[in-house]
Design a protein around this motif. Structure first.
Motif: not given
Lengths: 331, 286, 272
Positions: A10-15, A25-27, A63-64, A68-71
């Protein structure tokens, strides 16, 4: 049931937006993926698919400003909770990455031999002498017969293909359990690519390593992997064994990718997917692929499909049964 | 056929540009603008005529009438500072205009023609690089007599290679882009390509370079006047005032030298900071 | 009977030695000859260092050559000079969609500039032609107002094709024109190029390292290695029934359904 080496859950990453004041911004959106030891997973996607960002997340090198969410679990341990020291050890010993451009990742002032040993010596994994011996042996096993000569050369004296083999050796020096290869052959000539990919496959097999192979080339991924995960706009749209996905894709995007590739054997009107590949943050609601999909219905615009098992693989689509299977002549 | 509405992208870009203003750049910009305004309006807002002498009121400290006191022959220091801004900025202004124009022309010429032209011009510039600005100004003063124009022209000459080197670099990068070849294939003349396309794209570099150059020119021009080879008395000019105030320093009266010196420092710093920040943005903005 | 629009004989290009230590220069192109029939599409295939791009650039007039002859449309071309082929004779589409346009110029203005220099059309006529060209490549007339950075890679490449067609060239040289595009976008552009050739009498010279793309886009092809032509013929023949060892190795190395990567295919035995 193979032992799960890497679990992305369930990984989600926003920059952070590029300018001050821009929102997040969700990538990457809700990506779940498993790599077992001895298994090779091909991660396939075009621009904006989020495949490179996923590998960065696995390496702990986001990147700084990235959220990140999820495991992210490695050997069952959650690495997102690691502190600097643990993360450093993880990156030094457990996983290794091979990048697209070897010249950007080598120091032009450092000899090949020194470059290969500096990582493991600094991490106190072995003595200098042992490291040198190991580097020499590994260079030979990837087909560089004059290893002794090469170890005292500088990066600019080696061709792209040779240097990429050196990068494979670099990755293997610390005896990692998982290799991440991010488009390792995209910049190489096709004959060189074939060699490098063959060497990589051999090493993975001989040492029972896990591999996550990132590429935009579905055919290449199919040749080297046991299973495929197709990404679009930051999410995985189809995930399963190579045989299942390659021969009978169940997601319109996968089918579209396969159908839009020109063939060596015949000239035909290519079935191009209209529009262009999107990034996760460009998608409003509903299915990310809806705007380009020939099967899109109102439900696709309103409701984002979840991954479910269809026909022996996982698909995120509302209409997987209507996907037209592409006809392709085998080699 | 795109999924992202084109007008939406444009609106987003306007708002992000507005939020991109860097506070340091903004501050430097405001200070520079105020200084330039001062240079323009100086003589009109000065309380006293800058050359009005009053020997009876000589070497006075700050008072209600003379806010910064008077100099050795009774002229109001504040008025001289305000009026002097004009020459202090005019000199460097001309230096920058001349050197930037010539430097840009040479830089683009080197990048466009390459080969013989480039190597000859680069050699000429290397010779000029070896000569410090003040030395050139001294030579000019010796040959043509000290004064405003001797200092300005000699310094302009010495500054040309600095501009040319930077512009040449930027122009070379631009020249290598495929669109330049596309223009050439379309039959466009070299002159048109250079003036419309190459120059247009190196313009931000030119502006940044000119701004930094202005800061340097302020220093060098002020130094020339300080040494007596630039602006001559009785004209008001900051560098000259620093020099004039030296005799009074021994008596403990700091006003003239200090205030003139402080203004020079403030101007140089403001323009340098502005120029540096602009340089960063042109580099990163690509 | 179709005539040849282009005849190249014995082309040779040597890049001068860069340092005093090198005795001879690099031979980039060595004795290359081929003909191109009017309205056809010739593919030039090779890996890096094969000389394919240099050959195309010399034909385009972006580089000079000291040896060899070139005839275009029956007229001899002086290869010792650059940019003398004529804007309505040949035009080029480059690999890099990002560098293909002046970033400060709107797409429509860029094409209009070419029309202003190369034709006698007045402003209204030029405007109409720009709109036509954009439609022809699958863009909208409204895209004329866009800056290059607001377009995607595929759109930029379409715009580059529109610009290349503006002066109605007889020959269009495409140097890895789809290599930098995503696979799904590449298919769109390949279809577009096929349509353009069907609708006009234009001739293509298509340089690529990608064999499948060459199969799709060209009628005849030449395979280059180290500056020389290794094999040539109709594309179908060369790619399905290659005669030469090198061509076979190239084909064996292409990832495709059922393919297994193999070692010993690359040129240099002790590592490439």
């Amino acid at each position: 049931m193979k032992h799960a080496l890497l679990e992305i859950d369930g990984l989600s990453v926003d920059l952070l937006g590029r300018q001050r004041g821009d929102g997040l911004r969700r990538v990457i959106h809700d990506v779940s993926l498993t790599v077992a030891s001895g298994e090779s997973v091909g991660l396939v996607g075009e621009s904006g698919s989020g495949k490179s960002m996923t590998t960065k997340a696995v390496m702990g090198l986001l990147p700084r400003g990235a959220r990140a969410n999820g495991a992210l679990r490695y050997h069952g341990q959650d690495i997102s909770g690691y502190n600097r020291k643990e993360l450093s050890a993880y990156r030094a010993k457990q996983i290794a990455m091979i990048y697209q451009d070897p010249r950007a990742h080598t120091n032009p002032l450092v000899k090949i031999g020194d470059f290969l040993i500096e990582g493991v010596v600094a991490a106190k994994l072995m003595s200098r002498a042992d490291a040198r011996e190991r580097a020499h042996d590994l260079l030979q096993s990837v087909g560089i017969t004059d290893a002794g000569r090469r170890m005292v050369q500088y990066p600019h004296e080696l061709s792209g293909g040779l240097l990429q083999r050196v990068m494979i050796v670099m990755a293997l020096m610390s005896s990692p359990s998982l290799i991440l290869a991010d488009e390792p052959t995209t910049a190489l000539d096709v004959t060189v690519q074939s060699e490098v990919v063959a060497i990589l496959a051999e090493q993975i097999r001989d040492r029972s390593l896990g591999m996550l192979f990132i590429t935009h080339d579905l055919d290449l991924a199919a040749a080297i992997s046991d299973s495929l995960a197709v990404m679009y706009a930051g999410a995985i749209v189809e995930n399963g064994s190579v045989k299942a996905i390659y021969d009978s894709p169940r997601h319109p995007y996968t089918a579209g990718l396969l159908a839009s590739r020109p063939s060596l054997h015949e000239v035909k009107r290519l079935q191009a997917i209209p529009g262009r590949p999107l990034s996760a943050f460009e998608v409003a609601g509903g299915c990310a692929f809806a705007s380009r999909c020939p099967l899109a219905s109102q439900r696709c615009l309103d409701e984002r499909p979840v991954m479910r098992e269809v026909d022996g693989r996982e698909v995120a689509c509302h209409h997987p049964q209507n996907v037209e299977l592409p006809t392709r002549r085998p080699a | 056929m795109t999924a992202v509405p084109v007008s939406g992208v444009r609106l987003a870009r306007i708002s992000t540009a507005a939020r991109r203003i860097d506070p340091i750049l903004a501050t430097a910009g405001v200070v520079c603008a105020l200084l330039v305004l001062l240079a323009i309006a100086g003589p009109w807002i000065a309380p006293f005529p800058p050359n009005q002498t009053d020997v009876l009121a000589a070497s006075q400290g700050p008072s209600a009438t003379h806010l910064l006191g008077t100099d050795s022959i009774g002229r109001d220091i504040l008025s001289r500072l305000l009026a002097g801004a004009r020459l202090s900025f005019l000199g460097p202004g001309i230096i920058v205009v001349l050197s930037t124009t010539l430097g840009t022309l040479f830089g683009i010429a080197c990048a466009w023609w390459g080969g013989f032209v480039d190597s000859m011009l680069t050699k000429a510039f290397n010779v000029l690089f070896a000569i410090p600005g003040i030395l050139m100004a001294l030579v000019a003063a010796a040959v043509f007599g000290a004064g405003f124009w001797a200092a300005v022209l000699s310094l302009s000459l010495v500054y040309v290679p600095y501009v040319a080197r930077v512009i040449r670099s930027a122009a070379l990068q631009e020249r290598r882009r495929p669109y330049v070849e596309a223009c050439q294939l379309a039959g466009m003349s070299g002159l048109r390509i250079c003036s419309r396309h190459v120059f247009g794209n190196v313009q931000p570099v030119v502006v940044a370079q000119a701004t930094v150059g202005f800061g340097s020119a302020l220093m060098d021009f002020g130094a020339a006047s300080f040494l007596g080879i630039g602006v001559q008395p009785p004209q008001a000019e900051w560098g000259l005032m620093v020099s004039d105030g030296r005799t009074e320093l021994l008596n403990g009266a700091l006003q003239q030298s200090l205030s003139a010196g402080a203004l020079i420092v403030l101007s140089v710093v403001a323009f340098n900071v502005l120029g540096e920040r602009l340089s960063d943005r042109t580099g990163a903005g690509r | 009977m179709s005539e040849n629009i282009l005849e190249l004989r014995n082309l040779r290009k040597v890049f001068a030695a860069r340092s005093a230590g090198m005795s001879a220069g690099i031979v980039a192109v060595d004795d290359v000859s081929f003909d191109v029939v009017r309205g056809s599409s010739l593919g030039i295939v090779g890996e890096s260092g094969s000389g394919k791009t240099t050959t195309a650039r010399i034909i385009a007039g972006l580089e000079t050559a000291a040896a060899g002859t070139l005839d275009i449309g029956g007229e001899s071309v002086d290869m010792s000079r650059r940019f003398n082929r004529g804007p309505s004779t040949l035009q080029m589409v480059f690999q890099d969609p990002f560098g293909s346009f002046d970033p400060r110029q709107r797409i429509g203005a860029a094409i209009d500039e070419l029309l202003r220099i190369g034709t006698r059309l007045d402003r209204t006529a030029r405007r109409a032609r720009v709109a036509d060209l954009l439609e022809q490549v699958g863009l909208n007339a409204s895209h004329a107002e866009e800056l290059p950075r607001n377009l995607s890679g595929g759109q930029r490449q379409r715009a580059a094709i529109a610009r290349a067609l503006a002066l109605r060239p007889r020959i269009l040289i495409l140097d890895e024109a789809v290599s930098a595009l995503d696979v799904s976008v590449q298919a769109q552009v390949l279809n577009l190029l096929a349509d353009i050739r069907r609708d006009t009498e234009i001739t293509y010279l298509f340089v690529s390292h990608d064999l499948a793309v060459i199969r799709q886009i060209s009628d005849r092809c030449i395979v280059m290695q180290a500056g020389r032509i290794v094999e040539q013929g109709t594309t179908a023949e060369v790619l399905t029934d290659p005669q030469e060892e090198y061509t076979k190795r190239l084909l064996d190395a292409v990832p495709r359904p059922g393919w297994k990567p193999g070692r010993g295919l690359a040129h240099n035995g002790s590592g490439t």
